[in-house]
Design a protein around this motif. Structure first.
Motif, PDB file in Angstrom:
ATOM      1  N   UNK A   1       0.821  -1.210   0.000  1.00  0.00           N
ATOM      2  CA  UNK A   1       0.000   0.000   0.000  1.00  0.00           C
ATOM      3  C   UNK A   1       0.858   1.264   0.000  1.00  0.00           C
ATOM      4  N   UNK A   2       2.152   1.134   0.155  1.00  0.00           N
ATOM      5  CA  UNK A   2       3.109   2.222   0.071  1.00  0.00           C
ATOM      6  C   UNK A   2       2.980   3.248   1.185  1.00  0.00           C
ATOM      7  N   UNK A   3       2.369   2.882   2.292  1.00  0.00           N
ATOM      8  CA  UNK A   3       2.356   3.789   3.422  1.00  0.00           C
ATOM      9  C   UNK A   3       2.149   2.946   4.664  1.00  0.00           C
ATOM     10  N   UNK A   4       2.918   3.203   5.680  1.00  0.00           N
ATOM     11  CA  UNK A   4       2.742   2.411   6.879  1.00  0.00           C
ATOM     12  C   UNK A   4       3.901   2.506   7.834  1.00  0.00           C
ATOM     13  N   UNK A   5       3.850   1.600   8.813  1.00  0.00           N
ATOM     14  CA  UNK A   5       4.751   1.598   9.928  1.00  0.00           C
ATOM     15  C   UNK A   5       5.942   0.696   9.677  1.00  0.00           C
ATOM     16  N   UNK A   6       7.140   1.198   9.934  1.00  0.00           N
ATOM     17  CA  UNK A   6       8.336   0.368   9.808  1.00  0.00           C
ATOM     18  C   UNK A   6       9.088   0.406  11.123  1.00  0.00           C
ATOM     19  N   UNK A   7       9.908  -0.589  11.347  1.00  0.00           N
ATOM     20  CA  UNK A   7      10.669  -0.626  12.577  1.00  0.00           C
ATOM     21  C   UNK A   7      12.046  -1.207  12.302  1.00  0.00           C
ATOM     22  N   UNK A   8      12.992  -0.939  13.195  1.00  0.00           N
ATOM     23  CA  UNK A   8      14.347  -1.463  13.020  1.00  0.00           C
ATOM     24  C   UNK A   8      14.539  -2.727  13.835  1.00  0.00           C
ATOM     25  N   UNK A   9      15.078  -3.774  13.218  1.00  0.00           N
ATOM     26  CA  UNK A   9      15.231  -5.070  13.876  1.00  0.00           C
ATOM     27  C   UNK A   9      16.719  -5.427  13.963  1.00  0.00           C
ATOM     28  N   UNK A  10      17.141  -6.002  15.111  1.00  0.00           N
ATOM     29  CA  UNK A  10      18.522  -6.475  15.245  1.00  0.00           C
ATOM     30  C   UNK A  10      18.523  -7.885  15.801  1.00  0.00           C
ATOM     31  N   UNK A  11      19.632  -8.584  15.560  1.00  0.00           N
ATOM     32  CA  UNK A  11      19.775  -9.934  16.101  1.00  0.00           C
ATOM     33  C   UNK A  11      20.260  -9.866  17.538  1.00  0.00           C
ATOM     34  N   UNK A  12      20.937  -8.759  17.885  1.00  0.00           N
ATOM     35  CA  UNK A  12      21.478  -8.637  19.246  1.00  0.00           C
ATOM     36  C   UNK A  12      21.449  -7.166  19.641  1.00  0.00           C
ATOM     37  N   UNK A  13      21.209  -6.871  20.933  1.00  0.00           N
ATOM     38  CA  UNK A  13      21.175  -5.467  21.360  1.00  0.00           C
ATOM     39  C   UNK A  13      22.566  -4.834  21.360  1.00  0.00           C
ATOM     40  N   UNK A  14      23.611  -5.649  21.254  1.00  0.00           N
ATOM     41  CA  UNK A  14      24.977  -5.111  21.298  1.00  0.00           C
ATOM     42  C   UNK A  14      25.435  -4.564  19.949  1.00  0.00           C
ATOM     43  N   UNK A  15      24.637  -4.832  18.895  1.00  0.00           N
ATOM     44  CA  UNK A  15      25.020  -4.300  17.586  1.00  0.00           C
ATOM     45  C   UNK A  15      25.027  -2.782  17.616  1.00  0.00           C
ATOM     46  N   UNK A  16      25.887  -2.189  16.777  1.00  0.00           N
ATOM     47  CA  UNK A  16      25.889  -0.722  16.672  1.00  0.00           C
ATOM     48  C   UNK A  16      24.748  -0.262  15.788  1.00  0.00           C
ATOM     49  N   UNK A  17      24.516  -1.011  14.718  1.00  0.00           N
ATOM     50  CA  UNK A  17      23.453  -0.641  13.779  1.00  0.00           C
ATOM     51  C   UNK A  17      22.409  -1.740  13.745  1.00  0.00           C
ATOM     52  N   UNK A  18      21.183  -1.376  13.405  1.00  0.00           N
ATOM     53  CA  UNK A  18      20.150  -2.392  13.267  1.00  0.00           C
ATOM     54  C   UNK A  18      20.496  -3.288  12.075  1.00  0.00           C
ATOM     55  N   UNK A  19      19.996  -4.530  12.100  1.00  0.00           N
ATOM     56  CA  UNK A  19      20.276  -5.443  10.992  1.00  0.00           C
ATOM     57  C   UNK A  19      19.496  -5.018   9.756  1.00  0.00           C
ATOM     58  N   UNK A  20      18.227  -4.692   9.967  1.00  0.00           N
ATOM     59  CA  UNK A  20      17.399  -4.292   8.830  1.00  0.00           C
ATOM     60  C   UNK A  20      16.156  -3.556   9.313  1.00  0.00           C
ATOM     61  N   UNK A  21      15.561  -2.776   8.440  1.00  0.00           N
ATOM     62  CA  UNK A  21      14.244  -2.225   8.699  1.00  0.00           C
ATOM     63  C   UNK A  21      13.226  -3.265   8.281  1.00  0.00           C
TER      64      UNK A  21
END
Lengths: 413, 436
Positions: A103-123
């Motif tokens: 639908x090209x509009x909506x909610x996204x979030x950042x996901x990581x495999x571990x909280x110790x990562x500096x950057x999220x793995x993916x949106x």
């Protein structure tokens, strides 16, 4: 084969052959790239969404005109609306949801495999529903289970800020988080990184669920689902699966039923999955159409150029052809002469065109971020133009072969 | 002589009709393809406020967390936080300043025959209207006091006003929006800049139009969510106040300067502001604070997509092919007229005259191709406009493009005609006459 005499004849009057070769080269360079772009776009548009029988799915966005309703009020009215929808004949399944794939509009979030990562793995696209999206959308569970009714949480968006700790993910997302794992149920992913990152346990993995943007590339399949009813206003969105072929009627009756339920103090917007898909790929389809049109025109223009030039040469060489015929050349010899001549010109054009196609592709890759051209398109394009050349020259060559030696040598040019 | 050659050229269109038709058609198709894609590109990349685009500036801070940041990374969003917007509004330099969010919700008409419906619009501050020179049909913008108080006042667009009240001036009446009564202070006349530049993030440059405007402070007082893009790097926490205080970016900010020369001063001011905020523990990335003027802004947000550029490039490649084709066909057409040239030369015509004659004939073909190409381009644009509302906005022929069409066709034909014409002039009269 009389290649040498044809070549030396060609070299004596170069302008015409060069023009034809340039046309072939230009067309080939553009055609190979255009067809490549078309097939790329089509491959993107043909990706499955993970939702089965999309044509039976629709959405209703419902806003009630209520002033300052309480949270319990809103929960109750949403539960009622769901019951109203379920009672409409032809409705197979209803689920409240926050957003729709493609639908090209909506909610996204950042996901990581571990909280110790500096950057999220993916949106990832963040789907929430207090009902079963697995059931209503027909998502295919490859591992684990759907949510249990006891796991559903009602969230007051104006007050609450707690995360729900169970999650269903797509296979692509699970693989992105843990590339080496073979099983994912029971693993914990994190929303964000750092000390505030919230954990959630994977209870199920679905084969596929496209994101709201359905982006090009792997991001299209990065989606998660959580069992949440999020409420901040007297607004809700429901996704409904109608019985096959009943969608239009069901939409109408569902709208009427909701309106009646709310005493007309309601605004309803109905959307279909089909339309979202159409809108998402509209630009790609438009570009593909334009490129196909240009490609067809390219071939027509090039063919007309070859026919025109070949006809001219036949007219210019009437006398010479007559003499050759009188000296014993058969019709097939004349025909072969023109075809071979054309193949030589076209081949030169194709050779330059292949280089041109690579150069154009390089330009497109570097400035417009398009994909590299596979060799197949070059080979295919070369064959197309060689065939087109022979087909286009065949008519004029046939006419040349039909010239009778007597009339041709009579002296009139 | 030109008129005579022109007449000859017209008459010669009938000679070799198949060849001539092919040439005209080839030219027309080439011109149509390039002009229709060029028109779309031209409209898309248009400057909606050419007289002040240098003075309209957008600030962008890189306010994300330090974790995971490497110097040179782009900001996560092109909007500003509520806190920055309020600070810039209160003390920033420039003649005018505005911050805006998107608002959307239900509208309940007074008329009983009209069912409630959903509307969407903007939540700017008062300067917005003067800054973008938005014309008013009735009434005026709300006052600075309304901005300050977050009063429930509203400005409608002409389309919405006519839908609700017909041709009547509605200023002073009240309209119920999202459950609250808003006092109408003005109705703006049709304002449809292309691209819609004022809130590209979250609204699109060619997508929907705003139907109404309410003060930003009013929308915030009612705790309305942004109707557009909201970007949060961390968890904002529960409730509206936490959201307002967070580092989430969701507002579009514009400065209007008195002159383009004040830009360095504004940049200095922004750098100073960011340094001050850093002392308060914000903006830990110490990234540069970006400033874009209107045209840079549209360039930066890629208002003209790569696909549009691709279409235009390919269309011009196609036009080039059509030209090469026309050169070949013209060569064929002219070469059978060697005898005619021979006679004329023998009767005293100079090479120059022959050159004029054949070039004029070429121009006639170019004009015919241009006229047909124009019709084809109009057809193509109409077809493109049918595809979607967005394309309908950009697929429109204007007079500049009309002139360009003709010039392009004639110039292209003349260019294509140079070589064949030159070749025609090389005819040796004696040889021609002898062979006859």
């Amino acid at each position: 084969m009389e290649i040498r005499p044809i070549l030396s004849a060609l070299l004596r009057s170069k302008t015409g052959p060069i023009l034809v070769a340039v046309q072939v080269a230009l067309s080939l360079a553009i055609l190979a790239n255009a067809l490549h772009i078309v097939s790329e776009r089509q491959a993107v548009a043909a990706r499955p969404s993970g939702v089965v029988a999309e044509e039976d799915i629709f959405y209703l966005q419902v806003s009630e005109l209520k002033n300052q309703p309480t949270f319990n009020d809103m929960v109750a009215s949403q539960a009622r609306q769901r019951d109203v929808l379920r009672a409409v004949p032809g409705v197979q399944s209803v689920a409240q949801t926050n957003q729709a794939p493609l639908s090209r509009s909506g909610n996204n979030t950042g996901i990581s495999a571990s909280p110790d990562q500096l950057k999220i793995t993916t949106g990832a696209a963040f789907y929430v529903s207090p009902d079963s999206l697995v059931k209503t959308w027909g998502l295919k569970l490859t591992e684990g289970r759907d949510f249990l009714p006891t796991e559903v949480a009602d969230l007051d968006m104006n007050k609450d800020d707690y995360q729900v700790d169970v999650v269903i993910v797509t296979q692509a997302l699970a693989h992105k988080l843990w590339p080496d794992a073979t099983t994912y149920v029971g693993k914990t992913l994190y929303f964000g990184t750092g000390k505030d990152a919230e954990p959630a346990r994977i209870v199920g993995v679905v084969e596929r669920l496209q994101s709201t943007g359905a982006e090009v590339g792997e991001r299209a399949e990065m989606s998660i689902v959580q069992p949440i009813r999020r409420i901040s206003k007297p607004r809700a969105m429901y996704t409904v699966r109608a019985e096959p072929g009943q969608r239009e009627r069901v939409i109408k009756e569902a709208e009427e039923a909701l309106r009646k339920d709310a005493g007309n103090r309601v605004i309803i917007r109905a959307l279909t999955f089909e339309k979202d898909r159409l809108e998402r790929y509209r630009a790609d389809r438009g570009l593909a159409w334009m490129l196909v049109t240009v490609s067809v025109l390219l071939m027509l223009v090039t063919a007309s150029g070859i026919v025109g030039m070949a006809s001219l040469w036949v007219t210019q060489r009437r006398k010479q052809i007559g003499v050759r015929r009188a000296l014993g050349a058969r019709r097939i010899d004349i025909l072969r002469y023109f075809v071979v001549e054309n193949v030589m010109i076209t081949s030169a054009g194709v050779a330059v065109g292949l280089l041109g196609a690579l150069a154009l592709n390089h330009l497109l890759v570097s400035t417009l971020e398009l994909a590299r051209l596979p060799a197949g398109y070059l080979i295919g394009g070369a064959l197309i133009f060689l065939a087109l050349g022979i087909a286009a020259v065949y008519g004029p060559a046939w006419r040349a072969a039909s010239i009778s030696p007597a009339t041709a040598t009579r002296g009139v040019v | 002589m030109f008129a005579y050659y022109f007449k000859l050229g017209l008459r010669n269109l009938r000679r070799n009709p198949a060849l001539t038709a092919l040439m005209v058609l080839t030219l027309a198709v080439g011109v149509a393809a390039s002009v229709s894609t060029l028109t779309i590109l031209h409209v898309m990349s248009g400057n909606p406020m050419p007289h002040k685009s240098e003075r309209l500036l957008v600030p962008v801070f890189n306010n994300g967390p330090l974790e995971g940041y490497s110097p040179g990374d782009e900001p996560n969003d092109h909007q500003v936080t509520y806190r920055d917007a309020m600070n810039l509004l209160a003390s920033g330099p420039g003649e005018r300043r505005t911050a805006m969010m998107g608002v959307g919700g239900s509208l309940q008409p007074e008329r009983k025959d009209l069912a409630p419906f959903a509307v969407a619009g903007g939540g700017p501050t008062r300067d917005f209207f003067a800054m973008f020179e938005i014309p008013f049909l009735y009434g005026q913008a709300w006052s600075a006091a309304d901005d300050k108080a977050g009063a429930d006042v509203i400005v409608l667009t002409r389309a919405l006003s006519e839908k609700l009240y017909g041709d009547v001036n509605p200023v002073g009446r009240r309209v119920r929006f999202e459950g609250f009564d808003f006092l109408i202070t003005g109705v703006i006349d049709t304002w449809n800049p292309v691209p819609r530049f004022h809130r590209i993030v979250g609204m699109g440059a060619f997508d929907r139009e705003d139907e109404l405007f309410v003060p930003l402070a009013s929308a915030v007082r009612h705790e309305w969510n942004n109707y557009g893009n909201t970007n949060c790097t961390g968890n904002a926490g529960p409730g509206y106040q936490a959201f307002i205080d967070s580092e989430c970016t969701w507002l579009q900010f514009w400065f209007e300067l008195r002159s383009a020369g004040e830009r360095p001063a504004l940049q200095d001011w922004l750098d100073g502001y960011a340094a001050e905020q850093r002392k308060l523990g914000r903006m830990p990335r110490k990234a540069p604070n970006d400033l874009y003027n209107l045209t840079e802004w549209m360039e930066h947000l890629k208002v003209v997509g790569n696909d549009n550029k691709l279409s235009a490039w390919l269309a011009f490649g196609f036009l080039l092919l059509c030209l090469v084709n026309t050169v070949g066909l013209l060569l064929a057409k002219f070469s059978v007229r060697a005898a005619e040239v021979g006679v004329r030369r023998a009767l005293g015509a100079s090479r120059r005259e022959i050159f004029h004659q054949f070039l004029t004939e070429t121009a006639v073909i170019g004009l015919a191709g241009g006229a047909l190409g124009l019709l084809l381009a109009l057809g193509a644009l109409a077809l493109i406009a049918l595809q979607s509302k967005q394309l309908a906005l950009v697929a429109r022929m204007d007079w500049t493009m009309l002139a360009v069409t003709f010039l392009l066709a004639v110039a292209a034909a003349l260019l294509a005609g140079l070589l064949p014409t030159w070749r025609a002039c090389q005819v040796t009269p004696a040889l021609q006459l002898k062979s006859q």
